[in-house]
Design a protein around this motif. Structure first.
Motif, PDB file in Angstrom:
ATOM      1  N   ALA A  69       0.814  -1.220   0.000  1.00 20.16           N
ATOM      2  CA  ALA A  69       0.000   0.000   0.000  1.00 20.16           C
ATOM      3  C   ALA A  69       0.850   1.274   0.000  1.00 20.16           C
ATOM      4  O   ALA A  69       0.399   2.335  -0.443  1.00 20.16           O
ATOM      5  N   ASN A  70       2.092   1.154   0.468  1.00 21.44           N
ATOM      6  CA  ASN A  70       2.981   2.331   0.515  1.00 21.44           C
ATOM      7  C   ASN A  70       3.646   2.623  -0.841  1.00 21.44           C
ATOM      8  O   ASN A  70       4.498   3.496  -0.940  1.00 21.44           O
ATOM      9  N   GLY A  71       3.255   1.868  -1.887  1.00 21.29           N
ATOM     10  CA  GLY A  71       3.846   2.087  -3.208  1.00 21.29           C
ATOM     11  C   GLY A  71       5.219   1.467  -3.369  1.00 21.29           C
ATOM     12  O   GLY A  71       5.921   1.737  -4.341  1.00 21.29           O
ATOM     13  N   ARG A  72       5.605   0.629  -2.416  1.00 21.71           N
ATOM     14  CA  ARG A  72       6.910  -0.041  -2.462  1.00 21.71           C
ATOM     15  C   ARG A  72       6.697  -1.550  -2.399  1.00 21.71           C
ATOM     16  O   ARG A  72       5.577  -2.037  -2.341  1.00 21.71           O
ATOM     17  N   SER A  73       7.816  -2.270  -2.369  1.00 17.49           N
ATOM     18  CA  SER A  73       7.816  -3.705  -2.120  1.00 17.49           C
ATOM     19  C   SER A  73       8.971  -4.035  -1.195  1.00 17.49           C
ATOM     20  O   SER A  73       9.832  -3.192  -0.932  1.00 17.49           O
ATOM     21  N   ASP A  74       8.973  -5.262  -0.678  1.00 23.14           N
ATOM     22  CA  ASP A  74      10.091  -5.775   0.134  1.00 23.14           C
ATOM     23  C   ASP A  74      10.646  -6.990  -0.601  1.00 23.14           C
ATOM     24  O   ASP A  74      10.384  -8.143  -0.216  1.00 23.14           O
ATOM     25  N   PRO A  75      11.382  -6.758  -1.689  1.00 29.02           N
ATOM     26  CA  PRO A  75      11.688  -7.855  -2.611  1.00 29.02           C
ATOM     27  C   PRO A  75      12.813  -8.790  -2.166  1.00 29.02           C
ATOM     28  O   PRO A  75      13.760  -8.386  -1.496  1.00 29.02           O
ATOM     29  N   TYR A  76      12.649 -10.047  -2.567  1.00 24.87           N
ATOM     30  CA  TYR A  76      13.731 -11.030  -2.486  1.00 24.87           C
ATOM     31  C   TYR A  76      13.606 -11.958  -3.692  1.00 24.87           C
ATOM     32  O   TYR A  76      12.580 -11.973  -4.379  1.00 24.87           O
ATOM     33  N   VAL A  77      14.672 -12.709  -3.961  1.00 27.03           N
ATOM     34  CA  VAL A  77      14.723 -13.559  -5.158  1.00 27.03           C
ATOM     35  C   VAL A  77      14.955 -15.009  -4.744  1.00 27.03           C
ATOM     36  O   VAL A  77      15.756 -15.292  -3.843  1.00 27.03           O
ATOM     37  N   LYS A  78      14.236 -15.929  -5.410  1.00 34.14           N
ATOM     38  CA  LYS A  78      14.460 -17.361  -5.202  1.00 34.14           C
ATOM     39  C   LYS A  78      15.019 -17.976  -6.487  1.00 34.14           C
ATOM     40  O   LYS A  78      14.548 -17.675  -7.582  1.00 34.14           O
ATOM     41  N   PHE A  79      16.038 -18.821  -6.342  1.00 37.93           N
ATOM     42  CA  PHE A  79      16.645 -19.537  -7.454  1.00 37.93           C
ATOM     43  C   PHE A  79      16.444 -21.036  -7.232  1.00 37.93           C
ATOM     44  O   PHE A  79      16.594 -21.526  -6.107  1.00 37.93           O
ATOM     45  N   ARG A  80      16.147 -21.755  -8.320  1.00 39.06           N
ATOM     46  CA  ARG A  80      16.002 -23.210  -8.195  1.00 39.06           C
ATOM     47  C   ARG A  80      16.589 -23.891  -9.425  1.00 39.06           C
ATOM     48  O   ARG A  80      16.305 -23.510 -10.557  1.00 39.06           O
ATOM     49  N   LEU A  81      17.444 -24.867  -9.194  1.00 37.97           N
ATOM     50  CA  LEU A  81      17.975 -25.725 -10.258  1.00 37.97           C
ATOM     51  C   LEU A  81      17.845 -27.156  -9.754  1.00 37.97           C
ATOM     52  O   LEU A  81      18.621 -27.589  -8.890  1.00 37.97           O
ATOM     53  N   GLY A  82      16.825 -27.878 -10.254  1.00 34.74           N
ATOM     54  CA  GLY A  82      16.570 -29.223  -9.732  1.00 34.74           C
ATOM     55  C   GLY A  82      16.233 -29.158  -8.254  1.00 34.74           C
ATOM     56  O   GLY A  82      15.351 -28.425  -7.827  1.00 34.74           O
ATOM     57  N   HIS A  83      17.002 -29.900  -7.431  1.00 37.32           N
ATOM     58  CA  HIS A  83      16.751 -29.913  -5.984  1.00 37.32           C
ATOM     59  C   HIS A  83      17.511 -28.797  -5.259  1.00 37.32           C
ATOM     60  O   HIS A  83      17.341 -28.622  -4.055  1.00 37.32           O
ATOM     61  N   GLN A  84      18.352 -28.049  -5.987  1.00 36.65           N
ATOM     62  CA  GLN A  84      19.140 -26.994  -5.352  1.00 36.65           C
ATOM     63  C   GLN A  84      18.342 -25.692  -5.322  1.00 36.65           C
ATOM     64  O   GLN A  84      17.855 -25.228  -6.351  1.00 36.65           O
ATOM     65  N   LYS A  85      18.217 -25.122  -4.129  1.00 35.52           N
ATOM     66  CA  LYS A  85      17.428 -23.901  -3.968  1.00 35.52           C
ATOM     67  C   LYS A  85      18.216 -22.868  -3.173  1.00 35.52           C
ATOM     68  O   LYS A  85      18.915 -23.211  -2.212  1.00 35.52           O
ATOM     69  N   TYR A  86      18.087 -21.606  -3.573  1.00 31.14           N
ATOM     70  CA  TYR A  86      18.686 -20.499  -2.839  1.00 31.14           C
ATOM     71  C   TYR A  86      17.671 -19.373  -2.703  1.00 31.14           C
ATOM     72  O   TYR A  86      16.787 -19.207  -3.554  1.00 31.14           O
ATOM     73  N   LYS A  87      17.822 -18.588  -1.652  1.00 30.79           N
ATOM     74  CA  LYS A  87      16.952 -17.438  -1.425  1.00 30.79           C
ATOM     75  C   LYS A  87      17.826 -16.260  -1.028  1.00 30.79           C
ATOM     76  O   LYS A  87      18.688 -16.389  -0.142  1.00 30.79           O
ATOM     77  N   SER A  88      17.624 -15.115  -1.675  1.00 32.66           N
ATOM     78  CA  SER A  88      18.426 -13.926  -1.370  1.00 32.66           C
ATOM     79  C   SER A  88      17.927 -13.279  -0.083  1.00 32.66           C
ATOM     80  O   SER A  88      16.881 -13.631   0.462  1.00 32.66           O
ATOM     81  N   LYS A  89      18.662 -12.271   0.385  1.00 30.76           N
ATOM     82  CA  LYS A  89      18.182 -11.473   1.510  1.00 30.76           C
ATOM     83  C   LYS A  89      16.995 -10.609   1.044  1.00 30.76           C
ATOM     84  O   LYS A  89      16.817 -10.380  -0.163  1.00 30.76           O
ATOM     85  N   ILE A  90      16.203 -10.154   1.989  1.00 33.33           N
ATOM     86  CA  ILE A  90      15.061  -9.274   1.712  1.00 33.33           C
ATOM     87  C   ILE A  90      15.539  -7.826   1.816  1.00 33.33           C
ATOM     88  O   ILE A  90      16.197  -7.458   2.790  1.00 33.33           O
ATOM     89  N   VAL A  91      15.236  -7.018   0.795  1.00 40.92           N
ATOM     90  CA  VAL A  91      15.587  -5.593   0.844  1.00 40.92           C
ATOM     91  C   VAL A  91      14.285  -4.819   1.086  1.00 40.92           C
ATOM     92  O   VAL A  91      13.406  -4.797   0.228  1.00 40.92           O
ATOM     93  N   PRO A  92      14.121  -4.180   2.253  1.00 39.21           N
ATOM     94  CA  PRO A  92      12.832  -3.582   2.593  1.00 39.21           C
ATOM     95  C   PRO A  92      12.535  -2.271   1.862  1.00 39.21           C
ATOM     96  O   PRO A  92      13.446  -1.490   1.572  1.00 39.21           O
ATOM     97  N   LYS A  93      11.252  -2.077   1.549  1.00 38.82           N
ATOM     98  CA  LYS A  93      10.688  -0.804   1.081  1.00 38.82           C
ATOM     99  C   LYS A  93      11.433  -0.194  -0.105  1.00 38.82           C
ATOM    100  O   LYS A  93      11.920   0.928  -0.041  1.00 38.82           O
ATOM    101  N   THR A  94      11.541  -0.938  -1.188  1.00 40.22           N
ATOM    102  CA  THR A  94      12.212  -0.404  -2.380  1.00 40.22           C
ATOM    103  C   THR A  94      11.711  -1.101  -3.636  1.00 40.22           C
ATOM    104  O   THR A  94      11.289  -2.261  -3.589  1.00 40.22           O
ATOM    105  N   LEU A  95      11.774  -0.397  -4.760  1.00 39.87           N
ATOM    106  CA  LEU A  95      11.488  -0.978  -6.072  1.00 39.87           C
ATOM    107  C   LEU A  95      12.771  -1.144  -6.876  1.00 39.87           C
ATOM    108  O   LEU A  95      12.752  -1.654  -7.985  1.00 39.87           O
ATOM    109  N   ASN A  96      13.900  -0.693  -6.296  1.00 38.47           N
ATOM    110  CA  ASN A  96      15.207  -0.783  -6.959  1.00 38.47           C
ATOM    111  C   ASN A  96      16.229  -1.388  -5.983  1.00 38.47           C
ATOM    112  O   ASN A  96      17.180  -0.723  -5.571  1.00 38.47           O
ATOM    113  N   PRO A  97      16.020  -2.654  -5.593  1.00 38.46           N
ATOM    114  CA  PRO A  97      16.870  -3.267  -4.557  1.00 38.46           C
ATOM    115  C   PRO A  97      18.300  -3.523  -5.027  1.00 38.46           C
ATOM    116  O   PRO A  97      18.539  -3.818  -6.196  1.00 38.46           O
ATOM    117  N   GLN A  98      19.236  -3.417  -4.097  1.00 39.05           N
ATOM    118  CA  GLN A  98      20.643  -3.760  -4.326  1.00 39.05           C
ATOM    119  C   GLN A  98      20.947  -5.007  -3.492  1.00 39.05           C
ATOM    120  O   GLN A  98      20.884  -4.970  -2.270  1.00 39.05           O
TER     121      GLN A  98
END
Length: 217
Positions: free
Chosen positions: A154-183
């Protein structure tokens, strides 16, 4: 690193790396240890060699402000090109320049940008080839940043994170709060096996506390 900060006589240290005033990498936290071994790798893009790499070490305190342990500068112009170099840096506190705050050990490789992937990949392959002959290779993914992501909150932002999957291998990035242009600037290594496919599934999510996370794309 002979460092002591907490009242318990130990620390929960982590390290921040900054370039030109911007944080480019943060290590994991090693709990209750004055001689931490991180053994983490990151790939940092350098625009100006004359800009030193600023390294700050902190003691993590849950619910409180983290304690500053000490800092150091790495002069990038002192590094020899394409040569892995072990560097030991003494930690200092600008307010107490005479205090001995321990030291930090880095292994650094400076490579031209076009050769960077090839050099780091060959190093990683030689390390991992000894462990298993079943792997066809390693895919090293560096998640750098997101640009103009969809606003999910509702604040016009997101708290984005990324998930990667290759077969059974999975990774999850850190969450970057309140941004549409995360680093992010995080690195993930996947093992490629002979008998399996090679498609990495990449999804971006908006973290929502107390309910299901929103799918961004």
């Amino acid at each position: 690193n002979s460092i002591y900060m907490s009242l318990t006589g130990t620390s929960d240290p982590y390290v921040k790396f900054k370039l030109g005033g911007k944080e480019v990498f943060r290590s994991k936290t090693i709990h209750k240890n004055l001689n931490p071994v991180w053994d983490e790798k990151t790939c940092i893009l350098i625009d100006n060699l004359r800009e030193p790499l600023y390294i700050k070490v902190f003691d993590y305190d849950f619910g409180l402000q983290d304690d500053f342990i000490g800092s150091a500068f790495l002069d990038l112009t002192s590094l020899e090109l394409n040569r892995q170099t072990d560097v030991t840096l003494s930690l200092k506190d600008p307010h107490y320049p005479d205090h001995d705050l321990g030291s930090i050990l880095l292994s650094v490789l400076l490579a031209p940008r076009e050769e960077q992937r090839e050099v780091t990949q060959s190093l990683r392959l030689s390390d991992l080839h000894r462990k298993s002959q079943l792997w066809r290779g390693i895919v090293s993914v560096t998640l750098i940043e997101g640009r103009e992501l969809k606003a999910m909150d509702a604040n016009g932002r997101s708290d984005p994170y990324v998930k990667f999957r290759l077969g059974h291998q999975k990774y999850k990035s850190k969450i970057v709060p309140k941004t549409l242009n995360p680093q992010w600037r995080e690195q993930f290594d996947f093992h490629l096996y002979e008998e399996r496919g090679g498609i990495i599934d990449i999804t971006v999510w908006d973290k929502d506390a107390g309910k299901k996370d929103d799918f961004i794309g």
